[in-house]
Design an enzyme around this catalytic site. Structure first.
Site, PDB file in Angstrom:
ATOM      1  CG  HIS B 180      -1.962  -1.085   1.185  1.00  0.00           C
ATOM      2  ND1 HIS B 180      -2.300  -1.845   2.271  1.00  0.00           N
ATOM      3  CD2 HIS B 180      -2.754  -1.512   0.162  1.00  0.00           C
ATOM      4  CE1 HIS B 180      -3.248  -2.706   1.919  1.00  0.00           C
ATOM      5  NE2 HIS B 180      -3.541  -2.513   0.634  1.00  0.00           N
ATOM      6  CD  GLU B 183      -0.276   0.805   4.434  1.00  0.00           C
ATOM      7  OE1 GLU B 183       0.428  -0.221   4.493  1.00  0.00           O
ATOM      8  OE2 GLU B 183      -1.536   0.757   4.363  1.00  0.00           O
ATOM      9  NE  ARG B 238      -6.285   0.077   0.872  1.00  0.00           N
ATOM     10  CZ  ARG B 238      -5.925  -0.587   1.971  1.00  0.00           C
ATOM     11  NH1 ARG B 238      -5.103  -0.047   2.850  1.00  0.00           N
ATOM     12  NH2 ARG B 238      -6.386  -1.804   2.197  1.00  0.00           N
ATOM     13  CG  HIS B 307       0.250  -3.689   5.520  1.00  0.00           C
ATOM     14  ND1 HIS B 307      -0.519  -3.338   4.432  1.00  0.00           N
ATOM     15  CD2 HIS B 307       0.574  -4.986   5.330  1.00  0.00           C
ATOM     16  CE1 HIS B 307      -0.658  -4.380   3.635  1.00  0.00           C
ATOM     17  NE2 HIS B 307      -0.010  -5.391   4.148  1.00  0.00           N
ATOM     18  CD  GLU B 381      -1.751  -2.320   9.313  1.00  0.00           C
ATOM     19  OE1 GLU B 381      -1.211  -1.214   9.149  1.00  0.00           O
ATOM     20  OE2 GLU B 381      -2.587  -2.797   8.524  1.00  0.00           O
TER      21      GLU B 381
END
Lengths: 213, 417
Positions: B180, B183, B238, B307, B381
């Site tokens: 993505h 990020e 994204r 991510h 994440e």
């Protein structure tokens, strides 16, 4: 009748985000930026014909004073068929939040004495920078976003302020400061980044209010 | 007769002990005033037993003459020049000193080149600069190779760094970042991690034993088209940048495009959505390239993907809310990794399945890898929890990379053992 929820699972974290948004709107300002340090406990109660009610125990911190935390409890009620109405939120802060009286006064006087109305965009910028003199504006945007987040959340959404796309001060004849914001909100479940226009009034004593114009 | 023998022996011994050193050798600069003096120097030049080494030969009065004189001859040459009234100055007092210093300077410079890096890992970079750094790493370390596993929709190469110290198709670990594109802390962290692994191999016990047994494949920019777009047009982009037939909207969510519960809940069928799953599984070349590469390799043991944001450490499943067969082990390993992360700066990561922790999401990469036999499938994440979100300040890149690395290392060590 209230079910215990794991604080790391999304039903609890979404409700916590609503509570924090609400509190930011209520108590946020140019000198105070509240954020969640930890969600300590969460319970949920399903109330027939009414909706789902979450009971939360939160530990919060002020981004400008991260050595301290403050505990609070919150109740978030998502109404059934919740497309039209905002969740009901109640928050109780245990103890006192750090006073921002001086910083507020300084900011207020600074903005009032500007010859040209303040205009800024992209806060933070692409690299995450916020010029120090714009940090109070950033925090006011947080307060404004808190309102939007509270008003528009459901059990299937989780909003964060992604960026202040644009802010324009509007001089007023009364004592309030007015800022017209274009905010970018990031919605975690759909992953959309959505622009939102919101006008915020602020005064050192009266606090922040979203203008329904 | 004895004296002669002694002389010969000592000459031979002297010769055998003769390392080419320039201790005591001097370099003189001689300023000739006329042709007469030039002739004198040419005479000197012809005396081979002096072993004079002219750096600038005597030719014309106007030009200086530079000559290296072996230690034994220094005094006699100087005496000769002075007796002839020929002017000279000492360019180098002791040549060996100069050579020693030069050698030391070169060693230090080489050391600086090896250990330093002009690439600023604590800043955000564009795609060109990232690709240049991949080239640099590959050229600097013999066990690091840059390979291309495919092309993006807009024909940008998909570059993977292969870390391999030998063997043939060793069990391997996959790590990707930036699927993505908005990020940004993930691509930045991946670069730091690549450099960390490369430079610590041979000195860090854990990395060394890891790379001695396994290969590592690192894709730092899994979605280069989207990444460029975040630099040129929309920082919040994204998806990929593929054209969607019948729609004015562009791009597919590459982490809803994998063949794992494809098209199920948690992905949108609307092309304009940021979680659009695409027309079919693997429709995105960025996804298909990785799938093909991993399938062809056939020996991957771990699949790790980065991510941001939210500070979570997750394992399958996302497309269904039931636990994977290896739930106990993955949960335990996830917790251990989160503890490692926290040990550095106190940053807390929540651990759990995707479906329980963040949302139900179909077509995700670690669900695909897990269902294809890669047991150790984890999605990270990274920082933060929303204060800056995607716009994480650059001064947090290094802390984020360092703490994340500890978590990855914990997982890799477990896979290795």
């Amino acid at each position: 009748r209230a079910m215990e929820l794991p604080p790391s699972h999304f039903p609890a974290t979404r409700a916590a985000a609503v509570a924090v948004g609400y509190l930011r709107y209520l108590r946020g300002g140019p000198g105070r930026g509240l954020q969640l340090r930890e969600l300590r406990r969460a319970r949920r109660q399903d109330i027939d014909d009414v909706g789902h009610k979450y009971y939360l125990e939160l530990e919060l911190e002020d981004v400008l004073d991260r050595d301290r935390t403050v505990n609070c409890t919150a109740e978030v009620l998502y109404h059934l068929g919740s497309k039209t109405s905002a969740p009901d939120v109640q928050v109780t802060v245990q103890g006192e939040l750090r006073s921002t009286e001086e910083a507020d006064k300084e900011f207020y006087n600074r903005i009032r004495s500007l010859e040209k109305e303040l205009v800024a965009e992209n806060i933070p910028d692409s690299h995450g920078n916020v010029p120090p003199e714009l940090e109070p504006i950033h925090l006011l945007a947080w307060a404004a976003s808190g309102y939007v987040i509270w008003q528009n959340s459901t059990e299937n959404t989780k909003f964060h302020l992604a960026q202040v796309k644009h802010v324009k001060q509007v001089k007023r004849s009364d004592e309030d400061l007015q800022f017209d914001f274009v905010l970018l909100l990031h919605e975690m479940v759909s992953q959309e980044v959505l622009p939102w226009e919101v006008t915020l009034l602020w005064h050192p004593q009266r606090g922040a209010r979203v203008s329904q114009s | 007769a004895n004296m002669k023998l002694i002389l010969i022996f000592s000459a031979l011994i002297g010769a055998s002990l003769c390392l080419e050193t320039f201790v005591g050798h001097q370099v003189l600069r001689i300023k000739t005033k006329n042709e007469e003096e030039v002739k004198q120097l040419q005479l000197l030049e012809s005396l081979e037993h002096l072993e004079l080494d002219f750096w600038i030969n005597p030719s014309a009065p106007a030009l200086p003459v530079d000559v290296r004189i072996p230690a034994v001859s220094v005094q006699s040459v100087k005496a000769f020049l002075e007796s002839q009234g020929i002017e000279y100055s000492i360019l180098i007092e002791d040549l060996q000193d100069v050579l020693d210093k030069e050698k030391q300077d070169m060693a230090e410079s080489a050391q600086r080149q090896r250990s330093s890096n002009t690439f600023d890992f604590g800043a955000y970079h564009n795609l060109d600069d990232i690709n240049a750094e991949l080239d640099h790493l590959a050229s600097e370390y013999s066990f690091v190779e840059k390979i291309q596993i495919g092309e993006s929709y807009e024909k940008r190469p998909l570059y993977v760094l292969k870390f391999s110290t030998g063997g043939s198709n060793r069990p391997a670990i996959w790590l990707d970042a930036g699927i993505h594109s908005r990020e940004w802390v993930t691509q930045a962290s991946a670069l730091w991690i690549a450099n960390k692994i490369a430079s610590d191999y041979g000195t860090d016990e854990s990395i060394t034993s890891l790379l001695d047994k396994m290969d590592l494949f690192l894709l730092p920019v899994a979605n280069p088209d989207g990444f460029v777009y975040t630099h040129t047009s929309n920082r919040m982009w994204r998806k990929t940048r593929s054209k969607i037939p019948g729609s004015i909207c562009v791009g597919v969510d590459p982490n809803r495009n994998w063949d794992a519960g494809f098209g199920g809940p948690g992905a949108s069928s609307r092309p304009c959505s940021d979680s659009y799953h695409g027309p079919s599984a693997n429709s995105e070349v960025e996804v298909k390239s990785v799938v093909d590469f991993i399938k062809n390799h056939g020996n991957f043991k771990a699949f790790l993907t980065l991510h941001s944001y939210s500070q979570l450490l997750m394992y399958p499943y996302g497309y269904k809310c039931t636990r994977p067969d290896d739930y106990a082990e993955l949960e335990s390993l996830g917790r251990a990794a989160a503890n490692s992360i926290r040990s550095l700066y106190g940053t807390t990561f929540q651990v759990g399945t995707i479906c329980k922790t963040i949302y139900q999401a179909s077509g995700g990469s670690i669900d695909w890898s897990y269902d294809n036999g890669i047991k150790y499938s984890f999605a990270f994440e990274l920082r933060d929890t929303g204060r800056y979100g995607f716009l994480l300040p650059a001064n947090q890149i290094l802390p984020a990379a360092k703490e994340t690395w500890l978590g990855l290392k914990k997982i890799m060590e477990h896979v290795r053992d």
